[in-house]
Design an enzyme around this catalytic site. Structure first.
Site, PDB file in Angstrom:
ATOM      1  N   ASP A   8      26.795   1.784  23.831  1.00 57.00           N
ATOM      2  CA  ASP A   8      27.518   2.018  25.079  1.00 57.00           C
ATOM      3  C   ASP A   8      28.200   0.718  25.490  1.00 57.00           C
ATOM      4  O   ASP A   8      27.537  -0.272  25.797  1.00 57.00           O
ATOM      5  CB  ASP A   8      26.500   2.473  26.134  1.00 57.00           C
ATOM      6  CG  ASP A   8      27.099   2.723  27.496  1.00 57.00           C
ATOM      7  OD1 ASP A   8      28.280   2.383  27.729  1.00 57.00           O
ATOM      8  OD2 ASP A   8      26.369   3.253  28.349  1.00 57.00           O
ATOM      9  N   ILE A   9      29.517   0.720  25.512  1.00 55.21           N
ATOM     10  CA  ILE A   9      30.263  -0.507  25.809  1.00 55.21           C
ATOM     11  C   ILE A   9      29.977  -1.023  27.222  1.00 55.21           C
ATOM     12  O   ILE A   9      30.085  -2.219  27.469  1.00 55.21           O
ATOM     13  CB  ILE A   9      31.782  -0.299  25.589  1.00 55.21           C
ATOM     14  CG1 ILE A   9      32.491  -1.663  25.465  1.00 55.21           C
ATOM     15  CG2 ILE A   9      32.397   0.588  26.670  1.00 55.21           C
ATOM     16  CD1 ILE A   9      33.877  -1.586  24.874  1.00 55.21           C
ATOM     17  N   ASN A  22      44.061   5.248  30.705  1.00 55.24           N
ATOM     18  CA  ASN A  22      45.264   6.066  30.707  1.00 55.24           C
ATOM     19  C   ASN A  22      46.332   5.313  31.502  1.00 55.24           C
ATOM     20  O   ASN A  22      46.055   4.294  32.123  1.00 55.24           O
ATOM     21  CB  ASN A  22      44.993   7.475  31.263  1.00 55.24           C
ATOM     22  CG  ASN A  22      44.461   7.446  32.679  1.00 55.24           C
ATOM     23  OD1 ASN A  22      45.015   6.786  33.554  1.00 55.24           O
ATOM     24  ND2 ASN A  22      43.384   8.158  32.916  1.00 55.24           N
ATOM     25  N   GLY A  30      35.758   9.998  29.103  1.00 57.66           N
ATOM     26  CA  GLY A  30      35.357   9.148  27.992  1.00 57.66           C
ATOM     27  C   GLY A  30      34.995   7.733  28.406  1.00 57.66           C
ATOM     28  O   GLY A  30      34.326   7.513  29.415  1.00 57.66           O
ATOM     29  N   ASP A  32      36.885   5.403  29.582  1.00 53.70           N
ATOM     30  CA  ASP A  32      37.514   5.054  30.856  1.00 53.70           C
ATOM     31  C   ASP A  32      36.631   5.465  32.032  1.00 53.70           C
ATOM     32  O   ASP A  32      36.344   4.662  32.924  1.00 53.70           O
ATOM     33  CB  ASP A  32      38.883   5.743  30.942  1.00 53.70           C
ATOM     34  CG  ASP A  32      39.770   5.228  32.060  1.00 53.70           C
ATOM     35  OD1 ASP A  32      39.522   4.125  32.584  1.00 53.70           O
ATOM     36  OD2 ASP A  32      40.729   5.940  32.403  1.00 53.70           O
ATOM     37  N   THR A 120      40.689   7.392  19.723  1.00 52.50           N
ATOM     38  CA  THR A 120      40.064   8.312  18.769  1.00 52.50           C
ATOM     39  C   THR A 120      39.334   9.480  19.431  1.00 52.50           C
ATOM     40  O   THR A 120      38.836  10.354  18.739  1.00 52.50           O
ATOM     41  CB  THR A 120      39.078   7.575  17.836  1.00 52.50           C
ATOM     42  OG1 THR A 120      38.021   7.032  18.624  1.00 52.50           O
ATOM     43  CG2 THR A 120      39.783   6.491  17.048  1.00 52.50           C
ATOM     44  N   GLY A 121      39.285   9.501  20.745  1.00 51.45           N
ATOM     45  CA  GLY A 121      38.637  10.604  21.449  1.00 51.45           C
ATOM     46  C   GLY A 121      39.651  11.688  21.766  1.00 51.45           C
ATOM     47  O   GLY A 121      40.287  12.245  20.878  1.00 51.45           O
ATOM     48  N   TYR A 123      42.569  11.529  22.778  1.00 48.62           N
ATOM     49  CA  TYR A 123      43.941  11.256  22.343  1.00 48.62           C
ATOM     50  C   TYR A 123      44.173  11.637  20.877  1.00 48.62           C
ATOM     51  O   TYR A 123      45.299  11.624  20.408  1.00 48.62           O
ATOM     52  CB  TYR A 123      44.305   9.793  22.579  1.00 48.62           C
ATOM     53  CG  TYR A 123      44.614   9.455  24.025  1.00 48.62           C
ATOM     54  CD1 TYR A 123      44.357  10.337  25.069  1.00 48.62           C
ATOM     55  CD2 TYR A 123      45.163   8.238  24.351  1.00 48.62           C
ATOM     56  CE1 TYR A 123      44.638  10.017  26.387  1.00 48.62           C
ATOM     57  CE2 TYR A 123      45.455   7.901  25.674  1.00 48.62           C
ATOM     58  CZ  TYR A 123      45.192   8.793  26.681  1.00 48.62           C
ATOM     59  OH  TYR A 123      45.482   8.465  27.978  1.00 48.62           O
TER      60      TYR A 123
END
Length: 172
Positions: A8-9, A22, A30, A32, A120-121, A123
């Site tokens: 988890d970032i 975005n 996600g 964001d 990669t999610g 988008y």
């Protein structure tokens, strides 16, 4: 030095973590959404100030804010491309996300940068191609910039972790 971890970032203690934002910069799903939720209202307030000043963030560009309650000093918000079959400059824009984020981190004297798997999610960017672009961009930047000492690819799942590791091994 490049590290690859699965996790988890929002829990990574780096000078800066990168947000796959975005164009509105006002939060989303996600990565964001997780960054905005974990970091608290200070991040959203800083993003609102950027939006008032410049009207958001274009695809491939990056802006920097406080990290709020996160264990980082800053959050760099970059807008990855939406996948449209690869014929609309997606690769160049994704590459620009990594380079522009690293340049902004270096300008703010950051020594460690943590990246998610940008685009990669939702988008829909093909994960293998995205991993190759990410590793290539980071290696190109690190070859000429000595200020950043550590880049961490924080992969949300095993598939991305494996693909980034494979891309890094292919470039060594």
């Amino acid at each position: 030095m490049i590290q690859i971890i699965k996790g988890d970032i929002t829990k990574v203690a780096a000078d800066v973590i990168v947000n796959a934002a975005n164009t509105s910069l006002l939060g989303g799903g996600g990565v964001d959404g997780a960054i905005h939720r974990s970091g608290g209202p200070e991040i959203l307030e800083a993003c609102r100030k950027i939006v008032a000043k410049q009207g958001g963030c274009k695809t491939g560009e990056a802006v920097i804010t406080t990290a709020g309650k996160l264990p980082a000093r800053y959050v760099i918000h970059t807008v990855g491309p939406v996948w449209n079959g690869g014929l609309k400059g997606e690769a160049e824009r994704l590459h620009a996300c990594y380079i522009n984020s690293l340049e902004l981190a270096a300008q703010h004297h950051c020594r460690s940068v943590a990246f998610p798997n940008i685009s990669t999610g939702i988008y829909g960017y093909p994960k293998k191609e995205a991993a190759t672009i990410a590793v290539t961009a980071v290696q190109q930047f690190l070859a000429t910039n000595r200020g950043i000492k550590e880049v961490i690819f924080v992969c949300f799942d095993e598939e991305n972790e494996t693909l980034v590791k494979t891309a890094l091994e292919a470039k060594r």
